[in-house]
Design a protein around this motif. Sequence first.
Motif, short mmCIF file in Angstrom:
data_model
loop_
_atom_site.label_atom_id
_atom_site.label_comp_id
_atom_site.label_asym_id
_atom_site.label_seq_id
_atom_site.Cartn_x
_atom_site.Cartn_y
_atom_site.Cartn_z
N VAL A 295 18.30 12.05 0.97
CA VAL A 295 17.59 10.80 0.74
C VAL A 295 16.13 10.95 1.19
N GLN A 296 15.25 10.52 0.31
CA GLN A 296 13.82 10.51 0.66
C GLN A 296 13.21 9.20 0.21
N LEU A 297 12.34 8.67 1.04
CA LEU A 297 11.58 7.47 0.75
C LEU A 297 10.12 7.77 1.03
N VAL A 298 9.27 7.55 0.05
CA VAL A 298 7.85 7.88 0.19
C VAL A 298 7.01 6.66 -0.16
N GLU A 299 6.36 6.11 0.85
CA GLU A 299 5.52 4.93 0.65
C GLU A 299 4.11 5.34 0.25
N SER A 300 3.45 4.46 -0.46
CA SER A 300 2.04 4.65 -0.81
C SER A 300 1.42 3.29 -1.08
N GLY A 301 0.09 3.26 -1.17
CA GLY A 301 -0.59 2.04 -1.55
C GLY A 301 -1.29 1.31 -0.42
N GLY A 302 -1.15 1.79 0.79
CA GLY A 302 -1.83 1.13 1.90
C GLY A 302 -3.32 1.37 1.86
N GLY A 303 -4.04 0.70 2.77
CA GLY A 303 -5.47 0.87 2.82
C GLY A 303 -6.13 -0.21 3.64
N LEU A 304 -7.45 -0.26 3.53
CA LEU A 304 -8.26 -1.25 4.22
C LEU A 304 -8.65 -2.35 3.24
N VAL A 305 -8.42 -3.58 3.63
CA VAL A 305 -8.73 -4.71 2.76
C VAL A 305 -9.29 -5.84 3.60
N GLN A 306 -10.14 -6.65 2.99
CA GLN A 306 -10.69 -7.81 3.69
C GLN A 306 -9.69 -8.95 3.71
N PRO A 307 -9.82 -9.85 4.67
CA PRO A 307 -8.94 -11.04 4.68
C PRO A 307 -9.02 -11.77 3.34
N GLY A 308 -7.86 -12.20 2.86
CA GLY A 308 -7.77 -12.84 1.56
C GLY A 308 -7.52 -11.88 0.42
N GLY A 309 -7.61 -10.60 0.68
CA GLY A 309 -7.41 -9.59 -0.36
C GLY A 309 -5.96 -9.29 -0.63
N SER A 310 -5.75 -8.36 -1.53
CA SER A 310 -4.39 -8.00 -1.97
C SER A 310 -4.21 -6.49 -1.97
N LEU A 311 -2.97 -6.09 -1.79
CA LEU A 311 -2.56 -4.71 -1.93
C LEU A 311 -1.16 -4.69 -2.52
N ARG A 312 -0.83 -3.60 -3.22
CA ARG A 312 0.54 -3.40 -3.66
C ARG A 312 1.05 -2.08 -3.10
N LEU A 313 2.09 -2.18 -2.31
CA LEU A 313 2.74 -0.99 -1.77
C LEU A 313 3.85 -0.54 -2.70
#
Length: 114
Positions: free
Chosen positions: A2-20
């Motif tokens: 079993v492997q799980l690999v996350e991606s999509g993190g980063g630096l964002v300003q308040p009110g912003g969006s990200l998709r992991l």
Amino acid sequence: QVQLVESGGGLVQPGGSLRLSCAASGFLFSIYPLYWYRQAPGKQREFVASITSGGSANYADSVKGRFTISRDNAKNTVYLQMNNLQPEDTAVYYCNAYVGIAYWGQGTQVTVSP
């Protein structure tokens, strides 16, 4: 294995969006519930969201209405759409699956800062 690999993190300003994203392998993805957790500096790891094999979602109160968990069984991937991010959402975000035992990804850092 079993492997799980996350991606999509980063630096964002308040009110912003990200998709992991969390790409999974080594097990029959479609039949298992999947989870997102997070751990902020100096704090315990906490539940963020879960999704059943049928697509039913559950959220921590702190993210309800702002985060959306989803899954694509064809891609063996689970997602966490995070909107209206706030500084208190800063943490390392982990994907989790229980396949006999608990499996965790390596985590992806999300930092919310002006």
